[in-house]
Design an enzyme around this catalytic site. Structure first.
Site: not given
Length: 220
Positions: A97-98, A140
Site C-alpha cells: 500500500d502506498i 493504491e
C-alpha cells in the site's frame, strides 16, 4: 458399311467419355475450390472471433490505468492456484500500500496520483521474478504472489522492493513515496485465500507501526 457404323459408335463413345470426365473433373475442381474458399472464410472468422474473445478477456482482466492484472484476474487465479501449485513448496502473498496516498491526491491532484500509480506498477514489474503474479488490488493497493519461494528469499525480495521505492523519485513533479507491506506464507496444503487475509492483516500492522516497513503475519 458395318465398319463405318462401328467407327461412328466408337467416336461417339469416345466423345461421351471425354465429355463425362471433363464435366466430372470440372465439378470436382469446382467443389475443391468452393471448399477451399469456405475453409479460408471459416478460418478467418474463427481467428476474428478468437481475437475478439482474447481482447475482451484482456480488458476484463487488465487494470486500465497501470496495465497490470486486476482484481478479476486475481480472483480467477486464486480459484486455479491449488492446481497450479503442484509441488510441496512454499508460497508467499504480499499486500503493498502506498503510504499517505490520499494526501498526494489532495495536494498534488489526481493526475499526479495516477502518474505515481503507473510508475509504481512499472517498478514492481521490474523487481519481481518472471513467474510471480502481480495485481493492482484496488486504489493504491497491490498484491504480489510469490510461488515456489523460501520465506527468507521472499522477505529479502520485499525489502528490496520497499528500499527501491523509497529511494526513487517518480517523474510526477519529482514526487517521492514510501510503501508499507504485509506478508504471509503458505504451503500446498494451505488455503491461499486464508493466507491472503493474513497478509492483509500484516499490512495493517505495518501501517500501525509507522508505515514504510514490512510486517510478517505471525499466527502465534
Amino acid at each position: 458399311m458395318r465398319v463405318l457404323v462401328l467407327h461412328y459408335d466408337v467416336v461417339n463413345i469416345s466423345l461421351i467419355y471425354n465429355l463425362f470426365f471433363k464435366e466430372l473433373f470440372f465439378s470436382i475442381s469446382s467443389a475443391i475450390f468452393i471448399i477451399a474458399i469456405l475453409y479460408l472464410f471459416i478460418k478467418k472468422e474463427i481467428m476474428r472471433v478468437n481475437a475478439k474473445a482474447s481482447k475482451a478477456m484482456s480488458y476484463a482482466f487488465t487494470d486500465a490505468l497501470t496495465g497490470l492484472n486486476n482484481r478479476h484476474y486475481l480472483n480467477d487465479f486464486l480459484k486455479k492456484f491449488t492446481a497450479l501449485n503442484k509441488y510441496d513448496s512454499d508460497f508467499a502473498v504480499v499486500f503493498i500500500d502506498i503510504d499517505r496516498f490520499k494526501l498526494v491526491n489532495d495536494t498534488l491532484g489526481h493526475l499526479t496520483g495516477d502518474c505515481i500509480l503507473k510508475g509504481l506498477a512499472l517498478s514492481l514489474q521490474s523487481l519481481i521474478r518472471p513467474g510471480d503474479t502481480l495485481c493492482r488490488y484496488g486504489g493504491e493497493e497491490f498484491v504480489i504472489i510469490f510461488s515456489d519461494i523460501f520465506k527468507q528469499d521472499a522477505l529479502s525480495k520485499v525489502e528490496q522492493i520497499r528500499d527501491c521505492i523509497e529511494k526513487r523519485s517518480f517523474d510526477c513533479k519529482e514526487q517521492k513515496i514510501t510503501i508499507s507491506a504485509g506478508i504471509s506464507f503458505g504451503s500446498r496444503d494451505n488455503d491461499i485465500n486464508e493466507v491472503m487475509e493474513h497478509s492483509d492483516k500484516a499490512l495493517y500492522m505495518a501501517k500501525d507501526a509507522g508505515r514504510n516497513c514490512i510486517k510478517v503475519y505471525n499466527p502465534d
